[in-house]
Design an enzyme around this catalytic site. Structure first.
Site, PDB file in Angstrom:
ATOM      1  N   HIS A  43      -4.548  -7.938   0.050  1.00 26.89           N
ATOM      2  CA  HIS A  43      -3.828  -6.689   0.246  1.00 26.89           C
ATOM      3  C   HIS A  43      -2.988  -6.638   1.512  1.00 26.89           C
ATOM      4  O   HIS A  43      -1.888  -6.103   1.500  1.00 26.89           O
ATOM      5  CB  HIS A  43      -4.861  -5.569   0.246  1.00 26.89           C
ATOM      6  CG  HIS A  43      -4.307  -4.194   0.295  1.00 26.89           C
ATOM      7  ND1 HIS A  43      -3.688  -3.601  -0.779  1.00 26.89           N
ATOM      8  CD2 HIS A  43      -4.265  -3.278   1.301  1.00 26.89           C
ATOM      9  CE1 HIS A  43      -3.310  -2.383  -0.447  1.00 26.89           C
ATOM     10  NE2 HIS A  43      -3.647  -2.153   0.806  1.00 26.89           N
ATOM     11  N   ASP A  61       0.858  -1.201   0.000  1.00 23.78           N
ATOM     12  CA  ASP A  61       0.000   0.000   0.000  1.00 23.78           C
ATOM     13  C   ASP A  61       0.897   1.255   0.000  1.00 23.78           C
ATOM     14  O   ASP A  61       1.828   1.316  -0.801  1.00 23.78           O
ATOM     15  CB  ASP A  61      -0.962  -0.037   1.185  1.00 23.78           C
ATOM     16  CG  ASP A  61      -2.123   0.937   1.062  1.00 23.78           C
ATOM     17  OD1 ASP A  61      -2.015   2.050   1.578  1.00 23.78           O
ATOM     18  OD2 ASP A  61      -3.114   0.572   0.415  1.00 23.78           O
ATOM     19  N   TYR A  86      -3.128  10.932   0.778  1.00 25.75           N
ATOM     20  CA  TYR A  86      -3.709  10.816  -0.573  1.00 25.75           C
ATOM     21  C   TYR A  86      -3.657  12.152  -1.292  1.00 25.75           C
ATOM     22  O   TYR A  86      -3.362  12.235  -2.469  1.00 25.75           O
ATOM     23  CB  TYR A  86      -5.154  10.318  -0.493  1.00 25.75           C
ATOM     24  CG  TYR A  86      -5.267   8.869  -0.118  1.00 25.75           C
ATOM     25  CD1 TYR A  86      -5.145   8.462   1.214  1.00 25.75           C
ATOM     26  CD2 TYR A  86      -5.461   7.887  -1.079  1.00 25.75           C
ATOM     27  CE1 TYR A  86      -5.217   7.128   1.565  1.00 25.75           C
ATOM     28  CE2 TYR A  86      -5.546   6.547  -0.736  1.00 25.75           C
ATOM     29  CZ  TYR A  86      -5.419   6.186   0.591  1.00 25.75           C
ATOM     30  OH  TYR A  86      -5.491   4.861   0.942  1.00 25.75           O
TER      31      TYR A  86
END
Lengths: 407, 407
Positions: free
Chosen positions: A371, A179, A319
């Site tokens: 993930h 990630d 982000y």
């Protein structure tokens, strides 16, 4: 402040506030037979909220987390002053263990490394190499301080990671990341590779589609796959691309909001435990591969966000800050790279594409897992690292004097 | 049908207050203004007002001055939904029946200022009988219980409501989702029932070469980097900049809402401040320097908070319309005169050529100011446009036989 041992100790009044909010939850409605189509099902959230309110014992899990060797230390970041960083530091009984930095992402935390820490640090001469493990809590996550100014982007996260390892006496080390951990360790390999970062491993199999100008053969292969019946990819890769597409078209709403209006979303996540629960739980389920989440496990994972030092809103900003930088996955030359494929990862690109990102010396493909590889498939991930760094492995002895073995 | 009044139960008011007492705010970066989302100081101020000072009962009483009703409407495949609406007849018997359709995050409150203007009687301008319904799942209308309730169904409600009120022939005004609903109504029920339609939401498909070759060619010229000339006006070119802003900065809410509305719904149903921020961001960013009064904002948001189905239900229109293919590729609306009013801060400003490729454009107006919530921000201007379109000498005068709007 130099290193301080750390124990998580959430204030009673914080526990109290959570309890009072849980007592006042107002649930939304739900369509008939919606299942997971519209988002997290109401029955899941009602069950988890009920447990959180009555039965779930944070103090018990806090104590368990506190069995991990945790510390905080001040790290200076250029242009951002000092940030107090929370981390786990577990040394192996094997003196020559390989220093490894594990970097998590969103909605992860140091909690993700919990299962792999004992496996990585274990000593088992001569079967496998050992690691000294450092699990950094990203600034703005868990019990690490958040930056106060805008512009804290990939270089800054990388700087923290590198400075932390150097402060711990690890002049040469390797990294493992998924990630944001992937993107950050890639930046670390780019900025500090060769000198400090001797090798990097990821379970996040994301690369940019090859461009005709730079990788004409790969681009042509992809053109064939996309526009003709003659796909050069194998079954695993075709399923992977399909899966990647699913994520892009159905699963990226959170990312779009977090990259554009994180503060707006932040009010919800800071104020509503059930709002935060749903927002994260959706990923815990969707991004894993049939992993059997225990309710208390979920609640602990989310409580770390709820009780985080900076609050849940701070974790979203990565982000926004990295919009321009994170899509750059250009080749990082000269630093041995390892890749582990787990089929339910969000991005599963063809193996040939991963080779455009780094000097891939190790590659493994698994039949299951998603993930949160370190959490879902700790044995497999650790086995991969042992293969990559062990005797006879492609990255054996990358760190001078720290082969992972006694002899 | 006897008129109804909004009467939020005391218990609901109490719960809101209890939650407002326990608000936990997020942190915020230094000096970022609106860059990351709604600023903390705005939200803190609004929450403080909501908690102490804002008097819902006062505003509820004011809303109750509007003549409101509910009625059961049968929708094919969805059973009966109880629909809330405002119905204000003009004293002018021959007034033109007009259906106003709102969108998200709007509600019936958006029409509040235009109702007295539209219904007023004068020899100088046409009058209208006005019907404003709360879309199912919004305001005080029931929400559908099953999946698949998309634009077609919203349109069906619009027609059936007007018919039930004795208006077999009528005109419509709609923005945001209201535009999509009224466009569909014109397609399905025009010109038999829908005699004309007007919109302020100038979003439509990019013209295709097959259907609108000239408009498509004009656009290709504008886009071309080879041809240093654009056929568009200054207003239209500025419009593209606005479209770009929307796409770059506002993709979060609709991407989440059209993929995982339930997940987001938990936060909006449970957290007043979460809901406040989520909607307030749009009220400010989508309007054109409109001076929002705090109580005005709080009333707008309270309608969502106290809505019959809860705030989560209102998000589903995004999911359903997206999945039903209701956004792009809509057919040309033939044989129903169309009016368009351009407000420069609208979210999407399609050139006139694109609107001509959308329907039978008979009326256009361009304004110097105003944004997405035209009826609320610029009531006189919008009403003036409708009067010009439907008045004596106007391009849609007399479209409803026997109801010209004059004595």
């Amino acid at each position: 402040m130099s290193e301080q041992p750390y124990k998580i100790a959430v204030a009673d009044e914080d526990l109290n506030l959570l309890q009072r909010k849980l007592d006042l939850i107002r649930f939304p409605d739900e369509l008939e037979n919606a299942g997971w189509d519209y988002g997290v099902p109401l029955s899941d959230i009602e069950r988890l909220a009920a447990r959180w309110k009555d039965g779930y014992d944070w103090r018990k899990y806090e104590a368990e987390l506190n069995e991990l060797p945790q510390f905080t230390r001040d790290i200076e970041v250029e242009g951002f002053g000092t940030l107090n960083i929370h981390y786990i530091h577990q040394r192996s009984p094997e003196e020559n263990a390989i220093p490894l930095l594990f970097v998590h992402g969103w909605p992860g935390s140091f909690f993700e490394a919990r299962k792999i820490v004992p496996l990585l640090t274990s000593k088992s001469e001569p079967e496998h190499p050992s690691f000294h493990v450092v699990v950094m809590g990203l600034p703005g996550y868990g019990f690490s301080e958040a930056p106060k100014k805008k512009g804290f982007a990939l270089s800054q996260y990388a700087e923290v990671g590198n400075k932390l390892m150097l402060a711990l006496g690890y002049d040469e080390y390797v990294t493992q990341g998924g990630d944001w951990g992937y993107v950050i360790t890639r930046k670390m390999a780019k900025l500090y590779g060769g000198k400090y970062v001797k090798a990097w491993h990821t379970n996040c199999t994301l690369a940019s589609p090859p461009s005709f100008t730079r990788h004409p053969v790969l681009a042509l292969s992809h053109f064939l796959h996309t526009y003709t019946p003659f796909s050069p990819y194998n079954e695993y890769e075709r399923k992977g691309l399909e899966h990647t597409n699913q994520f892009r078209t159905k699963g990226s709403g959170y990312s779009a909001e977090q990259a554009t209006q994180p503060q707006t979303l932040g009010y919800s996540l800071a104020d509503s435990p059930v709002g935060l629960l749903a927002w994260i739980y959706e990923k815990l389920v969707r991004w894993t591969d049939g992993y059997k989440w225990d309710d208390d496990e979920v609640l602990t994972w989310i409580s770390i966000y709820w009780f985080s030092r900076a609050g849940p809103a701070a974790s979203l900003r990565i982000y926004y800050e990295t919009v321009k930088d994170r899509s750059n996955l250009d080749l990082v030359p000269g630093v041995p790279m390892g890749v582990s494929y787990f089929p339910a990862e969000l991005f599963v690109v063809p193996k040939s594409w991963m080779r455009t990102v780094g000097d891939v010396v190790f590659l493994a493909e698994h039949p299951g897992g998603g993930h949160f590889a370190a959490h879902e498939k700790p044995d497999e991930l650790v086995a991969d690292l042992r293969k990559m760094f062990g005797k006879g492995g492609p990255a054996f002895h990358v760190v001078q004097g720290k082969s992972g073995y006694s002899a | 049908m006897p008129p109804i009044q909004i009467a939020v139960p005391d218990a609901d008011l109490e719960l809101l207050h209890k939650k407002l007492e326990l608000v936990r705010f997020p942190d915020e970066l230094e000096g970022v203004g609106w860059d990351y989302g709604v600023p903390l100081e705005d939200v803190e101020r609004l929450v403080a007002r909501w908690r102490d000072g804002y008097d819902w009962r006062k505003h509820e009483a004011e809303l109750n001055q509007l003549p409101q009703f509910t009625r059961d409407i049968e929708v094919d495949g969805f059973g009966t939904l109880n629909i809330h609406y405002v119905h204000q007849r003009s004293t002018q018997e021959n007034a033109i029946p007009l259906l106003f359709v709102h969108g998200w995050p709007g509600s019936f409150i958006e029409a509040r200022k235009i109702i007295p203007l539209l219904t007023s009687e004068s020899s100088e301008h046409p009058s209208f009988h006005v019907v404003v319904y709360s879309l199912p799942a919004f305001g005080f209308s029931e929400a559908p219980r099953k999946p698949g309730f998309a634009i077609k169904q919203y349109a069906e409600i619009g027609l059936k409501l007007m018919q039930a009120l004795g208006y077999n022939e009528f005109v419509t005004q709609g923005g945001d989702w209201g535009q999509r609903v009224t466009r569909r109504m014109a397609t399905l029920y025009g010109p038999k029932h829908v005699k004309a339609w007007h919109t302020n939401f100038t979003h439509t498909d990019t013209p295709s070469f097959t259907r609108s070759p000239l408009a498509a060619l004009q656009h290709a010229i504008h886009e071309s980097s080879i041809i240093p000339f654009s056929p568009y006006t200054e207003f239209e070119k500025k419009g593209f900049k606005r479209n770009e802003w929307f796409e770059a900065h506002q993709a979060g809410y609709y991407t989440e809402q059209n993929t995982q509305p339930q997940t987001l719904g938990y936060a909006l149903a449970d957290s007043p401040v979460g809901l406040l921020a989520w909607i307030y961001e749009k009220l400010v960013l989508w309007s054109d320097k409109y001076q929002w009064d705090d109580d005005e904002v709080l009333t707008w948001i309270s309608i969502y908070w106290f809505s019959r189905a809860g705030p989560a239900a209102s998000l589903r229109i995004y999911y359903e319309a997206h999945h039903a293919g209701d956004i792009f590729g809509q057919p040309y609306v033939s044989a129903v005169p169309m009016g368009v009013s351009y407000f420069p801060a609208e979210l999407f400003l399609a050139p006139i050529s694109w609107m001509k490729a959308t329907g039978q454009l008979v009326f256009t107006a361009h304004h110097e100011s105003g944004g997405h919530f035209a009826a609320h921000e610029k009531p006189e201007v919008l009403v003036d446009d409708l009067r010009k379109m439907f008045g004596k000498g106007g391009p849609a005068h007399g479209v409803v036989p026997g109801k010209t709007g004059y004595a």
